[in-house]
Design a protein around this motif. Sequence first.
Motif, PDB file in Angstrom:
ATOM      1  N   PRO A 145       0.809  -1.231   0.000  1.00 38.73           N
ATOM      2  CA  PRO A 145       0.000   0.000   0.000  1.00 38.73           C
ATOM      3  C   PRO A 145       0.840   1.278   0.000  1.00 38.73           C
ATOM      4  O   PRO A 145       0.454   2.274  -0.622  1.00 38.73           O
ATOM      5  CB  PRO A 145      -0.842  -0.104   1.277  1.00 38.73           C
ATOM      6  N   PHE A 146       1.978   1.243   0.659  1.00 38.19           N
ATOM      7  CA  PHE A 146       2.829   2.425   0.673  1.00 38.19           C
ATOM      8  C   PHE A 146       3.467   2.651  -0.699  1.00 38.19           C
ATOM      9  O   PHE A 146       3.535   3.781  -1.178  1.00 38.19           O
ATOM     10  CB  PHE A 146       3.896   2.305   1.768  1.00 38.19           C
ATOM     11  N   TRP A 147       3.930   1.577  -1.329  1.00 35.33           N
ATOM     12  CA  TRP A 147       4.523   1.685  -2.672  1.00 35.33           C
ATOM     13  C   TRP A 147       3.497   2.239  -3.657  1.00 35.33           C
ATOM     14  O   TRP A 147       3.799   3.153  -4.426  1.00 35.33           O
ATOM     15  CB  TRP A 147       5.022   0.320  -3.138  1.00 35.33           C
ATOM     16  N   LYS A 148       2.279   1.691  -3.631  1.00 34.68           N
ATOM     17  CA  LYS A 148       1.239   2.146  -4.561  1.00 34.68           C
ATOM     18  C   LYS A 148       0.936   3.633  -4.369  1.00 34.68           C
ATOM     19  O   LYS A 148       0.748   4.362  -5.338  1.00 34.68           O
ATOM     20  CB  LYS A 148      -0.028   1.301  -4.390  1.00 34.68           C
ATOM     21  N   SER A 149       0.913   4.081  -3.137  1.00 33.99           N
ATOM     22  CA  SER A 149       0.682   5.494  -2.865  1.00 33.99           C
ATOM     23  C   SER A 149       1.887   6.324  -3.289  1.00 33.99           C
ATOM     24  O   SER A 149       1.731   7.413  -3.849  1.00 33.99           O
ATOM     25  CB  SER A 149       0.400   5.692  -1.369  1.00 33.99           C
ATOM     26  N   GLY A 150       3.070   5.808  -3.031  1.00 39.27           N
ATOM     27  CA  GLY A 150       4.292   6.547  -3.321  1.00 39.27           C
ATOM     28  C   GLY A 150       4.534   6.792  -4.794  1.00 39.27           C
ATOM     29  O   GLY A 150       4.931   7.894  -5.191  1.00 39.27           O
ATOM     30  N   ILE A 151       4.284   5.787  -5.636  1.00 44.53           N
ATOM     31  CA  ILE A 151       4.572   5.975  -7.063  1.00 44.53           C
ATOM     32  C   ILE A 151       3.630   6.984  -7.703  1.00 44.53           C
ATOM     33  O   ILE A 151       3.956   7.572  -8.730  1.00 44.53           O
ATOM     34  CB  ILE A 151       4.584   4.643  -7.850  1.00 44.53           C
ATOM     35  N   LEU A 152       2.486   7.214  -7.083  1.00 45.63           N
ATOM     36  CA  LEU A 152       1.550   8.211  -7.606  1.00 45.63           C
ATOM     37  C   LEU A 152       1.998   9.648  -7.311  1.00 45.63           C
ATOM     38  O   LEU A 152       1.472  10.584  -7.898  1.00 45.63           O
ATOM     39  CB  LEU A 152       0.153   7.986  -7.014  1.00 45.63           C
ATOM     40  N   LYS A 153       2.955   9.800  -6.424  1.00 50.48           N
ATOM     41  CA  LYS A 153       3.414  11.142  -6.048  1.00 50.48           C
ATOM     42  C   LYS A 153       4.519  11.668  -6.960  1.00 50.48           C
ATOM     43  O   LYS A 153       4.962  12.794  -6.802  1.00 50.48           O
ATOM     44  CB  LYS A 153       3.897  11.132  -4.604  1.00 50.48           C
TER      45      LYS A 153
ATOM     46  N   GLY B 111       9.670   8.464   1.289  1.00 48.25           N
ATOM     47  CA  GLY B 111       9.480   7.368   2.235  1.00 48.25           C
ATOM     48  C   GLY B 111       8.617   6.257   1.672  1.00 48.25           C
ATOM     49  O   GLY B 111       8.900   5.068   1.871  1.00 48.25           O
ATOM     50  N   GLU B 112       7.559   6.633   0.944  1.00 43.93           N
ATOM     51  CA  GLU B 112       6.639   5.623   0.410  1.00 43.93           C
ATOM     52  C   GLU B 112       7.249   4.816  -0.728  1.00 43.93           C
ATOM     53  O   GLU B 112       6.713   3.754  -1.068  1.00 43.93           O
ATOM     54  CB  GLU B 112       5.347   6.293  -0.066  1.00 43.93           C
ATOM     55  N   VAL B 113       8.320   5.286  -1.306  1.00 42.38           N
ATOM     56  CA  VAL B 113       8.997   4.521  -2.356  1.00 42.38           C
ATOM     57  C   VAL B 113      10.211   3.783  -1.790  1.00 42.38           C
ATOM     58  O   VAL B 113      10.438   2.617  -2.104  1.00 42.38           O
ATOM     59  CB  VAL B 113       9.405   5.444  -3.530  1.00 42.38           C
TER      60      VAL B 113
END
Length: 172
Positions: free
Chosen positions: A48-56, A99-101
């Motif tokens: 979930p963090f990766w999915k959110s991070g790549i959108l940023k 951080g999310e990536v």
Amino acid sequence: MKVVDQHIGAAERILRLGLLVNKAERLVRAIARPSLVQFVMRAALAVPFWKSGILKWDGFFQLSDTAVTLFTDEFMLHLPGGPYPFPAPTVMAFLSGCGEVTFPVLLVLGFGARFAALGLLFMTMIVELTVPDGWPIHLTWAAMALAIMAWGPGRISVDYWLKRVALEPRQR
């Protein structure tokens, strides 16, 4: 004599049931090896963090306008007396995106996994302050992060390999 035979029959059935339960438990333990469980937990927390991070991101170190807009206009910190806007929203969007990536990649590789889990635990707390109604999933993320911090990444990890290589010469 008949009563004794009935008791022996019942005891034998209980013993057979116990043996069957024991075999089933061994099968479950063979499937759910601790090292596999630790790897799956690391991956489950990372997703979930990766999915959110790549959108940023719009590119390498190119923060998307949407990420900045979210931290500027949409996201609020739900603290007593609030909600309050995020301080330095562009910086917060950048740090969040980094951080999310980064943490999920480290977590899946099992490289600095305890520290990556600590980073995601901290991010989970910030997310909880931002989206307080999401507490059921945030609690799950926190539990996974704490488990990784407590028991480590397991054998399927770079950390495990590095530890073995570092200790190997001393054991001779």
